[in-house]
Design a protein around this motif. Structure first.
Motif, mmCIF file in Angstrom:
data_model
loop_
_atom_site.group_PDB
_atom_site.id
_atom_site.type_symbol
_atom_site.label_atom_id
_atom_site.label_comp_id
_atom_site.label_asym_id
_atom_site.label_seq_id
_atom_site.Cartn_x
_atom_site.Cartn_y
_atom_site.Cartn_z
ATOM 1 N N ASP A 1 0.661 -1.082 -0.316
ATOM 2 C CA ASP A 1 0.280 -0.473 -0.166
ATOM 3 C C ASP A 1 0.943 1.296 -0.137
ATOM 4 O O ASP A 1 0.756 1.939 -0.974
ATOM 5 C CB ASP A 1 -1.000 -0.078 1.056
ATOM 6 N N GLY B 1 0.091 1.882 -5.243
ATOM 7 C CA GLY B 1 -0.193 2.426 -4.147
ATOM 8 C C GLY B 1 0.759 4.097 -3.840
ATOM 9 O O GLY B 1 0.499 4.422 -5.133
ATOM 10 N N TYR C 1 -4.579 6.601 -2.385
ATOM 11 C CA TYR C 1 -3.533 5.756 -2.605
ATOM 12 C C TYR C 1 -3.098 5.587 -3.417
ATOM 13 O O TYR C 1 -1.820 4.801 -3.973
ATOM 14 C CB TYR C 1 -3.696 4.619 -1.589
#
Length: 326
Positions: free
Chosen positions: A158, A181, A216
């Motif tokens: 992420d 991400g 993100y």
């Protein structure tokens, strides 16, 4: 004897030609497009507006930053990867052993695709893989060595934090390998602007920003002020902290500030030289391992790049492990 001398001269000339060819840019000067002109104008405007901040850096970096500013004022940024100040600080010609290592990987076709070089900055071709550059191959080698230690699935990460991002090449590589991400880079203001220029020039559909955002997806956040770092970091642990020859070239006070700010990332990819400006990095990073007892560490010398070392770390799954002792 004359025949043997001629053969030796031929072989020497051939090797020299290979070196010269490897140093040629993969793009040629041409009129800039409207998009390129806009990016260059924006870059120079932001560079001129930079104010001298109370940033802790070693003395030798001060001169490099001043030279970088001068180059952006007087030279074509589309050729920045051939500037002396860039070559001395952030463009590394890989050794053949690094490419050989990558070629032996089971997923070499994936890496080869990701190693396709862009024309942005006019990087020099690598003679053994002309579709790529030595610096991109070197970055891939560093990442591949880490993945041999901890077989992470890059596509499932992420948030990644890189301390000292060069011109953004490793960040670019992560996205080409499937990362989707948020990628945060902390660097000096001049280098942050260079990263912004490079990444925006790639046309990779990345959201390159200096603003705090909750989005993100393929977002690159560029930071050059430690006081702003906390607001950009996720509440949960970072998936990865990367510092290749950057943490080891920073003053101790800045290292401590950064490491405290990022908390306890799940993984560490660090490369360092044994000494820098009278700092014993071998001792420093050995002590760092003891400050993070809840990690599994691997530290070893880079045989073809003495006196440099890798330091890889991954957080243990044991929830009862103590947190970092910083």
């Amino acid at each position: 004897m004359i025949v043997n001398q001629c053969k030796k001269l031929y072989r020497l000339t051939k090797r020299m030609l290979i070196v010269v060819k490897s140093r040629r840019s993969i793009c040629k000067p041409r009129p800039s497009s409207m998009a390129e002109t806009k990016l260059i104008t924006d870059l120079r405007h932001k560079m001129n507006k930079l104010k001298s901040k109370n940033i802790i850096i070693e003395n030798e970096w001060a001169g490099r930053l001043n030279q970088l500013r001068q180059d952006f004022k007087s030279k074509d940024p589309r050729n920045f990867l051939n500037w002396d100040v860039v070559n001395q600080t952030m463009f590394h010609e890989c050794r053949e052993v690094e490419l050989d290592y990558l070629k032996k990987l089971n997923d070499w076709p994936k890496w080869k695709e990701a190693l396709q070089e862009s024309s942005v900055g006019c990087p020099r071709r690598y003679s053994k893989l002309k579709s790529s550059s030595g610096n991109l191959i070197h970055s891939a080698y560093n990442l591949a060595r880490f993945l041999s230690f901890n077989n992470l699935n890059i596509t499932k990460l992420d948030v990644i934090f890189e301390f000292g991002g060069g011109y953004g090449s490793l960040c670019r590589l992560f996205y080409k390998l499937g990362f989707q991400g948020k990628y945060i880079i902390y660097d000096l203001p001049e280098f942050s602007l260079l990263q912004e220029y490079f990444l925006k020039s790639l046309n990779m559909d990345l959201n390159v920003t200096k603003e705090n955002t909750s989005d993100y997806h393929k977002t690159v956040t560029l930071i050059s002020d430690t006081s702003e770092l906390a607001q950009h970091l996720p509440k949960k642990s970072l998936d990865m902290l990367i510092a290749t020859w950057s943490l080891s070239e920073s003053p101790i006070s800045l290292r401590q500030n950064i490491l405290k700010s990022v908390g306890n990332p799940n993984n560490y990819l660090i490369a360092y030289q044994e000494k820098f400006c009278n700092i014993n990095n071998e001792e420093y990073f050995s002590n760092l391992i003891h400050l993070y007892p809840n990690y599994t560490w691997q530290k070893y010398p880079i045989a073809h790049l003495p006196p440099s070392h890798y330091l890889f770390g991954k957080k243990n799954n044991d929830q009862n492990s103590p947190e970092a002792l910083y």
